[in-house]
Scaffold this active site. Structure first.
Site, PDB file in Angstrom:
ATOM      1  N   SER A 183       3.086  20.368   9.305  1.00  0.00           N
ATOM      2  CA  SER A 183       1.862  20.069  10.064  1.00  0.00           C
ATOM      3  C   SER A 183       2.038  18.676  10.640  1.00  0.00           C
ATOM      4  CB  SER A 183       0.664  20.071   9.108  1.00  0.00           C
ATOM      5  OG  SER A 183      -0.443  19.388   9.686  1.00  0.00           O
ATOM      6  N   TYR A 204      -3.601  18.420   1.025  1.00  0.00           N
ATOM      7  CA  TYR A 204      -2.843  19.032   2.117  1.00  0.00           C
ATOM      8  C   TYR A 204      -1.878  18.007   2.733  1.00  0.00           C
ATOM      9  CZ  TYR A 204      -2.322  21.702   6.540  1.00  0.00           C
ATOM     10  OH  TYR A 204      -1.854  22.395   7.633  1.00  0.00           O
TER      11      TYR A 204
HETATM   12  C1  BGC Z   1      -4.677  21.637   9.882  1.00  0.00           C
HETATM   13  C2  BGC Z   1      -5.912  21.791  10.689  1.00  0.00           C
HETATM   14  C3  BGC Z   1      -6.137  20.582  11.604  1.00  0.00           C
HETATM   15  C4  BGC Z   1      -4.880  20.282  12.372  1.00  0.00           C
HETATM   16  C5  BGC Z   1      -5.011  19.040  13.272  1.00  0.00           C
HETATM   17  C6  BGC Z   1      -3.520  21.279  10.756  1.00  0.00           C
HETATM   18  O1  BGC Z   1      -2.397  21.109   9.975  1.00  0.00           O
HETATM   19  O2  BGC Z   1      -4.401  22.852   9.205  1.00  0.00           O
HETATM   20  O3  BGC Z   1      -6.999  21.971   9.819  1.00  0.00           O
HETATM   21  O4  BGC Z   1      -7.168  20.871  12.520  1.00  0.00           O
HETATM   22  O5  BGC Z   1      -3.820  20.108  11.486  1.00  0.00           O
HETATM   23  O6  BGC Z   1      -5.584  17.944  12.617  1.00  0.00           O
END
Ligand code: BGC
Length: 255
Positions: free
Chosen positions: A143, A156
């Site tokens: 991410s 996360y």
């Molecule tokens: C997350 C989302 C978030 C995006 C941008 C992703 O990794 O799962 O919840 O909106 O990142 O911030």
């Protein structure tokens, strides 16, 4: 992209970005093992669509937060398709909380699904690749938050940050054996993990205003990049991250 003859496992492959990766890989000719923990009907639908158009796919129920689950997926790839050529650590969950709020159980759960699965997915796939003697590719779906702190999304971000270092460390360790390890790091994508933001018009607007390309990504925009990374066109990529985020990291806020 040409992935003819390649056998690939996609964890969490029945939904969201995972399902889009499965579709992109199958459309490029890969045979795909679709892992799921819930909604077996979604995996069955994907298998049906892929086989109807002449492709190869199989759905397998396996919890990748345990090494036994990962081994089951790799064994299926070998039994069904004769080998393993690539492994995509896509499975992930997101629980919103700050550092001051998070409890031990929630933290352990996020780390198990998002990071431990990727560590052992990478390890087990690499062992198989080395045994086969033809190299292989691990793609970790991280991410933008592997690098970008997001207030209220502590576990996360910690898990994705861990994935960033996993990819670098594993890529360096395994490069000499012909095994590539690459992160694909999405920004905001229209998937179930983001349902909360997507169904609230004003939250969605604030999010899209913060993205230079002014749009949340469609899952296939991530799937296509994963197909590229696995293909020969991506053959010099390793120990690094490909950001697929519409520029969001250089916009304003994460939501
Ligand atoms: C997350 C989302 C978030 C995006 C941008 C992703 O990794 O799962 O919840 O909106 O990142 O911030």
């Amino acid at each position: 992209m040409n992935l003819n003859g390649k056998s690939v496992v996609v964890t969490g492959g029945n939904t969201g970005i995972g399902a889009a990766i499965v579709r992109a890989l199958a459309a490029s000719g890969a045979a795909v093992v679709i892992d799921y923990v819930s909604r077996p009907e979604d995996a069955a639908d994907l298998v049906k669509t892929i086989t109807a158009s002449g492709g190869r796919a199989v759905g397998v129920e396996a919890d990748v937060s345990s090494v036994a689950g990962i081994d089951k997926l790799i064994q299926t790839a070998v039994d069904e398709f004769g080998q393993l050529d690539a492994f995509v650590n896509n499975a992930g969950i997101e629980k919103r909380h700050s550092l001051l709020e998070v409890d031990e159980q929630t933290f352990d759960q996020v780390m198990a699904v998002d990071l431990k699965s990727a560590v052992f997915g990478t390890q087990r796939a690499a062992k198989r690749f080395i045994e086969q003697g033809r190299g292989g590719i691990v793609v970790n779906i991280s991410s933008v938050h592997e690098d970008w702190p997001m207030p209220g999304n502590l576990s996360y971000c910690v898990a994705k940050g861990g994935m960033r270092m996993l990819t670098r460390a594993a890529g360096v360790e395994l490069g000499p054996q012909g095994v590539r390890v690459v992160n694909v790091a999405p920004g905001a994508v229209d998937t179930p993990i983001n349902a909360q933001t997507m169904k609230d018009d004003s939250l969605r607007q604030t999010l899209e205003d913060s993205i230079p390309l002014r749009k949340v990504a469609e899952p296939n925009q991530i799937g296509e990049v994963v197909a590229f990374v696995i293909s020969d066109a991506g053959s010099y990529l390793t120990a690094t991250t490909v950001f697929v985020d519409g520029g969001i990291m250089h916009g304003s806020v994460g939501l």
